[in-house]
Design a protein around this motif. Structure first.
Motif, PDB file in Angstrom:
ATOM      1  N   CYS A   1      16.706 -11.609 -27.032  1.00  0.00           N
ATOM      2  CA  CYS A   1      15.573 -10.859 -27.565  1.00  0.00           C
ATOM      3  C   CYS A   1      15.720 -10.620 -29.061  1.00  0.00           C
ATOM      4  O   CYS A   1      14.722 -10.548 -29.783  1.00  0.00           O
ATOM      5  CB  CYS A   1      15.441  -9.536 -26.821  1.00  0.00           C
TER       6      CYS A   1
ATOM      7  N   ARG B   1      13.486  -7.208 -23.273  1.00  0.00           N
ATOM      8  CA  ARG B   1      14.621  -7.052 -22.371  1.00  0.00           C
ATOM      9  C   ARG B   1      14.159  -6.906 -20.926  1.00  0.00           C
ATOM     10  O   ARG B   1      14.764  -7.467 -20.005  1.00  0.00           O
ATOM     11  CB  ARG B   1      15.449  -5.841 -22.793  1.00  0.00           C
TER      12      ARG B   1
ATOM     13  N   GLN C   1      12.394  -3.523 -26.201  1.00  0.00           N
ATOM     14  CA  GLN C   1      12.535  -3.065 -24.824  1.00  0.00           C
ATOM     15  C   GLN C   1      11.683  -3.902 -23.866  1.00  0.00           C
ATOM     16  O   GLN C   1      12.099  -4.218 -22.753  1.00  0.00           O
ATOM     17  CB  GLN C   1      12.142  -1.584 -24.717  1.00  0.00           C
TER      18      GLN C   1
ATOM     19  N   HIS D   1      21.466 -11.478 -22.896  1.00  0.00           N
ATOM     20  CA  HIS D   1      20.039 -11.165 -22.910  1.00  0.00           C
ATOM     21  C   HIS D   1      19.650 -10.386 -24.160  1.00  0.00           C
ATOM     22  O   HIS D   1      18.580 -10.594 -24.733  1.00  0.00           O
ATOM     23  CB  HIS D   1      19.679 -10.359 -21.655  1.00  0.00           C
ATOM     24  N   ASP D   2      20.519  -9.469 -24.592  1.00  0.00           N
ATOM     25  CA  ASP D   2      20.209  -8.724 -25.806  1.00  0.00           C
ATOM     26  C   ASP D   2      20.093  -9.656 -27.002  1.00  0.00           C
ATOM     27  O   ASP D   2      19.219  -9.502 -27.857  1.00  0.00           O
ATOM     28  CB  ASP D   2      21.301  -7.679 -26.072  1.00  0.00           C
TER      29      ASP D   2
END
Length: 394
Positions: free
Chosen positions: A160, A174, A171, A156-157
């Protein structure tokens, strides 16, 4: 949910097939889901509507083609999910605009999918005989037919970071990805789907969907044994949070579940619908045999994997004389998997996943796309329609 066009009456005017989806997966003969044909009349922009008789499902796609090689247009109707292992429907044309169920003999040589989202025809080996690709929910990774594309998952990081986000924007990305992932898990009845969410509003929204869909929307017999019993404190917290619109939808679904199917309906279903063609939920490539029947050639062709396929079309995208395959993933596809897949035709009956090589990558949910030569350079461009981003052009 779908419209297909063809001159089925052979009078020089385009007629339309209109497929309906109303109630959801696992339903047969819902009155609101009746498909119809709109026949063009002599008057401009005028049509006569004809409801198609016989067994119907929840229609997601359709394809006009000559499936039995008699020179007349036939109709393949793809249904959302199966019931008692029966799935899609083939109607054979009489050349005068009429259609009739294909019947048991034809159906035995023609396999349907388990959760059909799209069907498209193409001549992938240039033998002047079309093949048909059926896209469905094709996530399975433990079968030889699955492409290496299934290994393209990223964290997921990393998802993004693809947009070079930082600070507050990173943020927010995420948090959004985590929320979507939880909703996907909730839709699959995972009891602790919302536990990982730290944002209070997102967690409450997730719990509301999980509780009300699990306890109010879907009958107990459908979910029995799928998950552990939901904790009572979660039920108490979220049970009253559903909107009136949500509950009206749930009531509609419950009524459809409670409708009893007659023995005549069950017999008609077995005689009219195709048997689901595979058990591994890979996509299907129907290739015609010498006897006129069809067999699934997706495993040896390397195009079985498609994620949650929403649209898939053949086209020669690199102008090498061989038709390639482009696939987009829609609702509930893993958000950390490419939402587009490009299979390059090797010219020998097989395909290679080559999205990165051709610059055909992207992340998110994509519902549909079209081919078009936008800049008149002789090469097809691709216009995709994501559900969570602006229109994209490749």
């Amino acid at each position: 949910m779908h419209i297909s066009f063809a001159d089925i009456s052979q009078n020089g005017r385009l007629d339309m097939f209109v497929g309906n989806w109303s109630t959801g997966p696992n339903y047969i003969n819902a009155p609101q889901s009746r498909d119809m044909i709109l026949r063009a009349t002599d008057a401009p922009r005028s049509y006569d509507a004809e409801v198609i008789s016989g067994v119907t499902g929840e229609t997601m796609t359709a394809q006009f083609a000559d499936f039995n090689n008699d020179g007349n247009l036939d109709l393949y109707v793809g249904h959302d999910y199966i019931m008692d292992s029966f799935s899609d429907r083939v109607l054979l044309g009489d050349g005068k605009g009429g259609f009739m169920p294909a019947g048991t003999d034809f159906n035995q040589g023609f396999a349907g999918a388990r959760s059909t989202m799209v069907i498209d025809g193409g001549d992938i080996d240039n033998d002047l005989r079309p093949e048909y690709y059926i896209g469905q929910i094709a996530y399975m990774t433990a079968h030889d037919s699955v492409s290496a594309a299934a290994k393209k998952r990223i964290t997921h990081d990393r998802l993004c970071a693809l947009e070079d986000l930082s600070g507050e924007a990173l943020q927010k990305c995420r948090k959004e990805v985590a929320f979507r992932t939880s909703l996907v898990r909730a839709a699959n009845f995972v009891t602790d789907a919302c536990a990982v969410l730290t944002d209070e509003d997102g967690k409450n929204s997730c719990l509301t969907h999980l509780v009300n869909y699990r306890t109010r929307c879907v009958p107990a017999e459908y979910t029995a044994g799928m998950v552990q019993k939901l904790p009572q404190d979660i039920i108490a917290e979220a049970a009253g949070a559903a909107s009136p619109r949500y509950m009206r939808f749930c009531e509609f679904v419950q009524q459809a579940h409670q409708a009893k199917e007659s023995q005549a309906d069950k017999t008609a279903r077995a005689e009219s619908l195709l048997k689901a063609g595979n058990d591994d939920d890979s996509n299907i490539l129907l290739k015609q045999n010498a006897d006129g029947g069809f067999a699934d050639a997706a495993p040896e062709s390397g195009i079985g994997f498609g994620g949650w396929t929403w649209n898939a079309r053949f086209a020669d995208l690199d102008n090498d004389g061989w038709q390639d395959l482009f696939i987009v993933n829609g609702f509930a596809a893993s958000p950390n998997l490419d939402h587009v897949l490009f299979y390059h035709n090797n010219g020998d009956g097989t395909f290679s996943e080559a999205g990165k090589d051709f610059g055909l990558t992207g992340y998110g949910y994509t519902a549909a796309y079209s081919y078009l030569d936008l800049n008149n350079d002789g090469a097809l461009d691709i216009i995709t329609v994501p559900t969570d981003a602006p229109v994209q052009v490749y």
